[in-house]
Motif scaffolding. Structure first.
Motif, PDB file in Angstrom:
ATOM      1  N   CYS A  35       0.827  -1.035  -0.122  1.00  0.00           N
ATOM      2  CA  CYS A  35      -0.073  -0.079   0.119  1.00  0.00           C
ATOM      3  C   CYS A  35       0.911   1.272   0.117  1.00  0.00           C
ATOM      4  O   CYS A  35       1.797   1.379   0.795  1.00  0.00           O
ATOM      5  CB  CYS A  35      -0.874   0.005   1.119  1.00  0.00           C
ATOM      6  SG  CYS A  35      -2.000   1.472   1.571  1.00  0.00           S
ATOM      7  N   CYS A  38       0.020   2.896   3.895  1.00  0.00           N
ATOM      8  CA  CYS A  38       0.577   2.546   5.296  1.00  0.00           C
ATOM      9  C   CYS A  38       1.624   1.632   4.837  1.00  0.00           C
ATOM     10  O   CYS A  38       2.491   1.258   5.947  1.00  0.00           O
ATOM     11  CB  CYS A  38      -0.592   1.577   5.729  1.00  0.00           C
ATOM     12  SG  CYS A  38      -0.771   0.031   4.979  1.00  0.00           S
ATOM     13  N   CYS A  61      -5.708  -2.804  -0.077  1.00  0.00           N
ATOM     14  CA  CYS A  61      -5.176  -2.594   1.397  1.00  0.00           C
ATOM     15  C   CYS A  61      -6.098  -2.935   2.305  1.00  0.00           C
ATOM     16  O   CYS A  61      -7.386  -2.198   2.524  1.00  0.00           O
ATOM     17  CB  CYS A  61      -4.522  -1.291   1.449  1.00  0.00           C
ATOM     18  SG  CYS A  61      -3.515  -1.222   3.326  1.00  0.00           S
ATOM     19  N   ASN A  63      -4.940  -3.181   6.065  1.00  0.00           N
ATOM     20  CA  ASN A  63      -4.595  -2.860   6.968  1.00  0.00           C
ATOM     21  C   ASN A  63      -5.004  -1.891   8.036  1.00  0.00           C
ATOM     22  O   ASN A  63      -4.946  -2.041   9.135  1.00  0.00           O
ATOM     23  CB  ASN A  63      -2.874  -2.391   6.837  1.00  0.00           C
ATOM     24  CG  ASN A  63      -2.212  -3.868   6.006  1.00  0.00           C
ATOM     25  OD1 ASN A  63      -2.224  -4.926   6.478  1.00  0.00           O
ATOM     26  ND2 ASN A  63      -1.651  -3.271   4.827  1.00  0.00           N
ATOM     27  N   CYS A  68      -6.598   4.297   3.954  1.00  0.00           N
ATOM     28  CA  CYS A  68      -5.516   4.145   3.154  1.00  0.00           C
ATOM     29  C   CYS A  68      -6.001   4.642   1.462  1.00  0.00           C
ATOM     30  O   CYS A  68      -5.397   4.188   0.460  1.00  0.00           O
ATOM     31  CB  CYS A  68      -5.061   2.704   2.877  1.00  0.00           C
ATOM     32  SG  CYS A  68      -4.043   2.387   4.274  1.00  0.00           S
TER      33      CYS A  68
HETATM   34 ZN   LIG Z   1      -2.843   0.649   3.645  1.00  0.00          ZN
END
Ligand SMILES: [Zn+2]
Ligand SMILES: [Zn+2]
Length: 199
Positions: A35, A38, A61, A63, A68
């Motif tokens: 990503c 992040c 992504c 996370n 993001c």
């Molecule tokens: Zn991310």
């Protein structure tokens, strides 16, 4: 005709078929996408065999869900990657808690004689008696936008990209599009893809 993507039972995690989850079929030198926001490894959500020579692989992504810009075609929180078939291998999965879906599902294409995605969904459900939740999305045709038309241009040749796939969040909502739909576009000449989602 509208080509719907329909859940079709379990699939082998490394099979070079259209499926959600498992391990992406990728070139031997493939680097798992990370990503832009992040910097963590993205989650592989689905691959779709577009034709005998091309497979489309979609990453998102997860996370920091929602943080993001993973809905955006340009911010680097998702990827739609186009791979030429013939020498693809199961990609090495990096360490991380959000790299794969929990389940691997086979997906088949069902042509429905209907004018557009929404009509095709209703017609397929009525004809089969199966809930619309069994529909993962659509391949080809015209996108059924939830918001304005956001068809991207190719990052290489700047021509308007070809619509490839529309995706729902899946029958267990394990693909997070903010309760919306995902849209993937390709430029076959440049072997590039773009992805976005709307909700
Ligand atoms: Zn991310
Ligand atoms: Zn192009």
């Amino acid at each position: 005709m509208t080509d719907l993507l329909i859940y079709n039972g379990p699939a082998v995690a490394e099979a070079e078929v259209t499926r959600t989850g498992g391990v992406p079929s990728a070139p031997a030198d493939f680097g798992w996408p990370r990503c832009a926001a992040c910097e963590g490894p993205m989650k592989f959500v689905a691959q779709v065999v577009l034709d005998a020579s091309t497979i489309l692989s979609i990453f998102l992504c997860q996370n920091d869900p929602g943080l993001c810009d993973e809905w955006d075609p340009l911010s680097g929180g998702n990827r739609a990657l186009l791979f030429r078939r013939g020498d693809l291998v199961p990609a090495p999965v990096p360490d991380g808690d959000e790299t794969q879906l929990g389940e691997v599902c086979g997906i088949e294409v069902k042509a429905v004689d209907a004018d557009g995605y929404d009509e095709a969904r209703g017609k397929w459900s009525a004809e089969t008696g199966c809930p619309e939740a069994e529909i993962l999305g659509m391949v080809g045709g015209a996108p059924a936008w939830l918001q304005d038309d956001e068809t991207p241009v190719c990052p290489v040749c700047t021509t308007v990209m070809e619509f490839a796939v529309q995706l729902e969040e899946g029958r267990d909502q394990s693909i997070n599009f903010g309760s919306g739909c995902g849209y993937a576009f390709v430029c076959r000449a440049c072997e590039r893809g773009r992805f976005l989602f709307q909700c």
